[in-house]
Design a protein around this motif. Structure first.
Motif, short mmCIF file in Angstrom:
data_model
loop_
_atom_site.label_atom_id
_atom_site.label_comp_id
_atom_site.label_asym_id
_atom_site.label_seq_id
_atom_site.Cartn_x
_atom_site.Cartn_y
_atom_site.Cartn_z
N VAL A 137 0.87 -1.24 -0.07
CA VAL A 137 -0.02 0.13 -0.04
C VAL A 137 0.96 1.36 -0.03
O VAL A 137 0.52 2.22 -0.66
CB VAL A 137 -1.06 0.12 1.25
CG1 VAL A 137 -1.82 1.20 1.37
CG2 VAL A 137 -1.92 -1.44 1.01
N ALA A 138 1.94 1.24 0.70
CA ALA A 138 2.72 2.37 0.96
C ALA A 138 3.45 2.44 -0.35
O ALA A 138 3.96 3.63 -0.81
CB ALA A 138 3.63 2.45 2.06
N LEU A 139 3.84 1.52 -1.10
CA LEU A 139 4.64 1.57 -2.51
C LEU A 139 3.70 2.19 -3.52
O LEU A 139 4.05 3.04 -4.25
CB LEU A 139 5.25 0.20 -2.82
CG LEU A 139 6.43 -0.40 -2.06
CD1 LEU A 139 6.74 -1.73 -2.58
CD2 LEU A 139 7.51 0.48 -2.27
N GLY A 140 2.52 1.73 -3.48
CA GLY A 140 1.34 2.16 -4.19
C GLY A 140 1.42 3.86 -4.30
O GLY A 140 1.27 4.59 -5.25
N VAL A 141 1.01 4.33 -2.91
CA VAL A 141 1.29 5.76 -2.55
C VAL A 141 2.56 6.53 -3.24
O VAL A 141 2.56 7.40 -3.61
CB VAL A 141 0.68 5.96 -1.35
CG1 VAL A 141 0.90 7.35 -0.98
CG2 VAL A 141 -0.57 5.25 -0.77
N GLY A 142 3.54 5.70 -2.73
CA GLY A 142 4.91 6.35 -3.10
C GLY A 142 4.88 6.44 -4.88
O GLY A 142 5.43 7.46 -5.21
N ALA A 168 -6.71 3.18 -2.11
CA ALA A 168 -6.51 2.44 -1.02
C ALA A 168 -7.31 2.16 0.15
O ALA A 168 -7.92 1.13 0.37
CB ALA A 168 -5.03 2.66 -0.27
N LEU A 169 -7.93 3.24 0.45
CA LEU A 169 -9.13 3.33 1.63
C LEU A 169 -10.37 2.55 1.13
O LEU A 169 -11.08 1.87 1.88
CB LEU A 169 -9.19 4.70 2.17
CG LEU A 169 -8.04 5.43 2.68
CD1 LEU A 169 -8.35 6.90 3.54
CD2 LEU A 169 -7.44 4.68 3.96
N LEU A 170 -10.86 3.18 -0.16
CA LEU A 170 -12.02 2.65 -0.73
C LEU A 170 -11.81 1.13 -0.91
O LEU A 170 -12.78 0.42 -0.81
CB LEU A 170 -12.46 3.62 -1.94
CG LEU A 170 -12.79 4.90 -1.69
CD1 LEU A 170 -13.20 5.72 -2.95
CD2 LEU A 170 -13.79 4.96 -0.69
N GLY A 171 -10.74 0.78 -1.45
CA GLY A 171 -10.55 -0.61 -1.84
C GLY A 171 -10.58 -1.36 -0.40
O GLY A 171 -11.28 -2.58 -0.54
N ALA A 172 -9.91 -1.17 0.70
CA ALA A 172 -9.89 -1.82 1.93
C ALA A 172 -11.53 -1.77 2.48
O ALA A 172 -12.01 -2.59 3.00
CB ALA A 172 -8.97 -1.28 2.73
N VAL A 313 -4.06 -2.30 -1.76
CA VAL A 313 -2.78 -2.29 -2.88
C VAL A 313 -3.11 -2.09 -4.13
O VAL A 313 -2.52 -1.09 -4.80
CB VAL A 313 -1.95 -3.69 -2.61
CG1 VAL A 313 -0.90 -3.87 -3.70
CG2 VAL A 313 -1.41 -4.01 -1.37
N ILE A 314 -4.28 -2.58 -4.62
CA ILE A 314 -4.79 -2.37 -5.84
C ILE A 314 -5.29 -1.18 -6.01
O ILE A 314 -5.05 -0.34 -7.08
CB ILE A 314 -5.63 -3.55 -6.46
CG1 ILE A 314 -5.08 -5.03 -6.22
CG2 ILE A 314 -6.38 -3.20 -7.67
CD1 ILE A 314 -6.16 -6.19 -6.54
N GLY A 315 -5.97 -0.65 -5.04
CA GLY A 315 -6.35 0.75 -5.20
C GLY A 315 -5.50 1.73 -5.11
O GLY A 315 -5.50 3.03 -5.98
N ALA A 316 -4.48 1.66 -4.31
CA ALA A 316 -3.27 2.57 -4.28
C ALA A 316 -2.41 2.70 -5.84
O ALA A 316 -2.10 3.66 -6.06
CB ALA A 316 -2.38 2.14 -3.25
N PHE A 317 -2.38 1.57 -6.20
CA PHE A 317 -1.58 1.72 -7.48
C PHE A 317 -2.40 1.81 -8.81
O PHE A 317 -1.81 2.72 -9.89
CB PHE A 317 -1.00 0.12 -7.89
CG PHE A 317 0.32 -0.14 -7.07
CD1 PHE A 317 1.53 0.48 -7.70
CD2 PHE A 317 0.29 -0.77 -6.10
CE1 PHE A 317 2.79 -0.10 -7.26
CE2 PHE A 317 1.67 -1.14 -5.48
CZ PHE A 317 2.73 -0.57 -6.14
N LEU A 318 -3.75 1.83 -8.74
CA LEU A 318 -4.61 1.79 -10.12
C LEU A 318 -5.77 2.84 -9.84
O LEU A 318 -6.35 3.26 -10.89
CB LEU A 318 -5.02 0.48 -10.26
CG LEU A 318 -4.21 -0.52 -10.92
CD1 LEU A 318 -4.99 -1.70 -11.23
CD2 LEU A 318 -3.10 -0.17 -11.90
#
Length: 380
Positions: A137-142, A168-172, A313-318
């Protein structure tokens, strides 16, 4: 050979090498082993492997799928993971050229590896390690900061930093809401017998309810206050699910009828608050480092908590739009395979994680077109 094609070839070769390391992660992470030491060795005879034993795909083919030293069989998963990573990296490099998107392309490589490793581990152990998802998740935001610098936001629909956090928040939040309501139904609407302390599903459910009416910040604050009450009382101070989950369902119905902030705002606030509380709970239990006893009693669960963090993770990256594409594809893929296995009278032993990863790959390749088509259909 053009430069773009050359970079695609290099990406594929690089993917083969990363795939070899991915196999190390798949084998060692579930066992709690160090991923760097000792060096690569045969799991059967413990003989250290030389460089000629570690050539991606080639070594496995040359050795006939057996260890050079003890002749024990080597799982076919090893070359499969290497090939999939090589092909995946090459496809990503072709769709998202380095020359245009730079760091954004590297971020998508990381996402593909996280998805593949998580799926392989989930297939083997029915778990997804926190060591993959929470740093993921942190990597996706980064990487979202690199998206903005490379112009990938406009070109590919990849998220800005704010959108990555939202994704990330909505995905989780989406996955944990499905889990909470599904688990409540499985228990026939009875309260949890074994609530977590100091923070767990009860606090997440509270965050969902408060977030629907007051927004994500107040929803998370309510979850933190509830966890603090557990710590001060040194026991579980129960938050009835009849109040939280029942109240959430009533709130959604009221929002759809024109009461309160409105349905869309309430759903977004609830999911963001629930997702934030879920990630806080995940980080807390990960940092404590004391995994739950497998023999300890537990309440029925509709979905693994690892799936919740993988969705983040998916939400953070995409971003949240492609996340929704991934979830829809995952649900349909799971239902289709379930029907096939039912027809063959076989038990479905595949958890939701691999389906979610498949959906993310589909969203990565075709998600932008799907989102644009949907917007056009609605006239947005």
């Amino acid at each position: 050979m053009s430069l773009d094609l050359l970079l695609v070839v290099f990406a594929g070769v690089f993917g083969l090498l990363v795939g070899s390391f991915s196999n190390v992660l798949i084998h060692r992470l579930p066992r709690g082993e160090n991923i760097a030491f000792p060096p690569s060795h045969c799991p059967h005879c413990d003989h250290r492997l030389s460089a000629r034993d570690l050539v991606p795909v080639g070594s496995w083919v040359a050795l006939g799928g057996k260890c050079r030293y003890c002749r024990a069989p080597i799982k076919a998963r090893y070359p499969v993971v290497e090939l999939l990573t090589g092909v995946g990296y090459a496809v990503i490099a072709a769709l998202y050229p380095f020359a245009l998107y730079g760091g954004a392309t590297l971020g998508l490589f990381v996402l593909f590896t996280l998805l593949l490793v998580a799926s392989a581990i989930d297939l083997d152990t029915y778990t997804i390690p926190d060591e993959l998802t929470l740093p993921g998740v942190a990597l996706g935001v980064g990487f979202s900061f690199l998206n903005a610098r490379s112009g990938a936001v406009e070109g590919l629909g990849l998220p800005t930093p704010a959108e990555a956090v939202q994704g990330a928040l909505l995905g989780a939040g989406l996955l944990v809401t499905i889990d909470l309501i599904g688990s409540w139904v499985l228990r026939r609407f009875r309260e949890r017998r074994y609530p977590e302390t100091p923070i767990g599903y009860q606090q997440i459910a509270l965050a969902l309810l408060v977030g629907a009416w007051a927004g994500p910040v107040w929803g998370v604050a309510a979850a933190v206050l509830s966890a603090a009450a557990n710590l001060l009382a040194r026991r579980v101070v129960r938050v009835p699910e009849l109040l939280t989950l029942g109240g959430l369902l009533v709130s959604v119905m009221l929002g759809g009828s024109g009461f309160g902030p409105g349905l869309i705002v309430m759903v977004q606030g609830a999911l963001a608050a629930g997702g934030a509380a879920a990630l806080l709970a995940g980080v807390y239990w990960w940092l404590r480092g004391d995994a739950a006893d497998e023999d300890a009693p537990f309440d029925p669960s509709a979905m693994g908590f690892g799936d919740v963090k993988l969705a983040a993770v998916i939400g953070a990256f995409l971003g949240w739009e492609r996340l929704l594409v991934a979830v829809v594809v995952a649900v349909f893929a799971g239902a289709l395979l379930g029907l096939v296995q039912l027809a063959l009278k076989r038990e479905n032993r595949i958890k939701f994680g691999p389906y979610l990863a498949l959906g993310a790959v589909v969203a990565l390749i075709w998600g932008g077109a799907v989102v644009e088509s949907y917007r056009t259909l609605l006239g947005l």
